[in-house]
Design an enzyme around this catalytic site. Structure first.
Site, PDB file in Angstrom:
ATOM      1  N   LEU A 103      76.885  18.159  76.353  1.00  0.00           N
ATOM      2  CA  LEU A 103      78.275  17.754  76.503  1.00  0.00           C
ATOM      3  C   LEU A 103      78.827  18.456  77.732  1.00  0.00           C
ATOM      4  O   LEU A 103      78.443  19.593  78.032  1.00  0.00           O
ATOM      5  CB  LEU A 103      79.102  18.159  75.270  1.00  0.00           C
ATOM      6  N   ASP A 104      79.723  17.798  78.449  1.00  0.00           N
ATOM      7  CA  ASP A 104      80.371  18.440  79.586  1.00  0.00           C
ATOM      8  C   ASP A 104      81.088  19.708  79.129  1.00  0.00           C
ATOM      9  O   ASP A 104      81.486  19.829  77.962  1.00  0.00           O
ATOM     10  CB  ASP A 104      81.386  17.497  80.231  1.00  0.00           C
ATOM     11  N   LYS A 105      81.279  20.628  80.057  1.00  0.00           N
ATOM     12  CA  LYS A 105      81.934  21.895  79.742  1.00  0.00           C
ATOM     13  C   LYS A 105      83.230  21.693  78.953  1.00  0.00           C
ATOM     14  O   LYS A 105      83.464  22.356  77.937  1.00  0.00           O
ATOM     15  CB  LYS A 105      82.237  22.653  81.036  1.00  0.00           C
ATOM     16  N   THR A 112      84.290  19.015  77.298  1.00  0.00           N
ATOM     17  CA  THR A 112      84.227  18.079  76.179  1.00  0.00           C
ATOM     18  C   THR A 112      83.866  18.867  74.934  1.00  0.00           C
ATOM     19  O   THR A 112      82.923  19.653  74.947  1.00  0.00           O
ATOM     20  CB  THR A 112      83.169  16.979  76.435  1.00  0.00           C
ATOM     21  N   ARG A 157      83.678   8.945  80.670  1.00  0.00           N
ATOM     22  CA  ARG A 157      84.722   9.220  81.653  1.00  0.00           C
ATOM     23  C   ARG A 157      84.662   8.219  82.806  1.00  0.00           C
ATOM     24  O   ARG A 157      85.698   7.698  83.252  1.00  0.00           O
ATOM     25  CB  ARG A 157      84.574  10.651  82.171  1.00  0.00           C
TER      26      ARG A 157
END
Length: 325
Positions: free
Chosen positions: A139-141, A143, A238
């Site tokens: 997961l993105d930082k 998110t 996104r």
């Protein structure tokens, strides 16, 4: 296919990777492994094409069979750190966690420590023997939400396979700009932005990417949606939502400038201005247990900041309705 002390896998080159370099195709088929490690395996003969040893720059064709049979490598440069983890489920093969926004998943330039991997090495030291410390998806930082980590090679092989065959179910909730009237599917390839290599974009030569979204709740000028992935490209939700002109609230990369709906109260303006991460949460995860074959599913609640944002949007929508009456 699976051994207790080896990293194994079988992959077939799909049409979109035909005529690509072997190392490039391998990186797309095996994203859980680093490019340098894949190149090393190709050179050593641990990763073969149709049973033959090839060079990293050699081209592959549709239908070629890639076989991996390698010794696991111990990652010695990452340090275990006593970072708290919100563990949703665990057994000898799996570790399911609820990742908070702000926690980087994997060490990288600028984030050598303080990451999920550092926390995992402290909580489950056995993951140091697995590729990327058991991380099979990320997961993105900024998110938040649920993700699974492999604790054994059996689990690692199984989870990677489920991701590749799209049998692992991942659903997200997001707040997007604009009052949507219904759900839809975004089927658009994603690759590096042609001018800004730090960003992703919908590009003609990108990797296939499909996102399904449905409406959960509509506010005056925003919508809460549930997104389901068929693929797992970098920044996929996104990029796709921005592509259809409904970017995620707070997204610092793809969201553009802050957009305030008509009649915005000072209270809502402050909430929107203060929400400076993408409004995205990995809500639900469904997978097949690597040992038992049982279908398992977990769901985690929205974090406080996202719940507060939704409450503020809901309150504003009610106030506008009352004003109309």
């Amino acid at each position: 296919m699976t051994s207790e002390n080896r990293i194994t896998g079988q992959y077939t080159v799909p049409p979109e990777l035909s005529d690509k370099r072997l190392d490039q195709a391998a990186a797309d088929l095996m994203p859980e492994h680093s490019r340098s490690r894949l190149q090393s395996w190709i050179k050593s003969g641990a990763l073969t094409v149709n049973g033959q040893t090839r060079k990293p720059r050699d081209k592959v064709m549709m239908g070629d069979s890639l076989a991996l049979d390698a010794e696991p490598e111990v990652q010695v440069t990452w340090e275990a750190e006593p970072i708290s983890l919100d563990v949703v489920y665990e057994d000898e093969h799996l570790l399911v966690i609820n990742k908070p926004a702000g926690l980087v998943v994997h060490p990288a330039a600028g984030h050598a420590d303080g990451t999920l991997v550092n926390a995992l090495l402290n909580y489950a030291p056995e993951v140091e023997n697995l590729p990327r410390a058991g991380i099979v998806h990320r997961l993105d930082k900024d998110t938040s939400g649920i993700m699974v980590v492999a604790r054994s090679l059996i689990a690692h092989t199984s989870l990677v396979g489920q991701l590749q065959t799209r049998t692992m179910g991942r659903e997200y909730e997001a707040v997007v700009v604009g009052a949507l009237t219904g759900g839809a599917t975004v089927d658009a390839p994603i690759g590096r932005h042609p001018q800004d290599r730090k960003r992703m974009a919908v590009v003609s030569g990108g990797k296939p990417a499909v996102t399904h979204y449905r409406l959960l709740e509509r506010f005056s000028a925003h919508t809460l949606v549930r997104c389901k992935l068929e693929s797992g490209r970098t920044h996929q939700i996104r990029v796709h939502m921005a592509h259809v002109r409904h970017p995620l609230v707070g997204d610092p990369v793809y969201g553009g400038r802050l957009r305030l709906p008509k009649g915005t109260t000072e209270e809502l303006r402050e909430v929107l201005a203060a929400f400076t991460r993408q409004a995205l949460h990995a809500r639900q995860l469904t997978l097949e247990h690597p040992e038992t074959g049982n279908i398992m599913s977990w769901e985690v609640p929205l974090p406080d900041d996202l719940a507060h944002l939704i409450d503020a949007l809901r309150k504003h929508a009610r106030e506008l309705e009352d004003r109309d009456f």
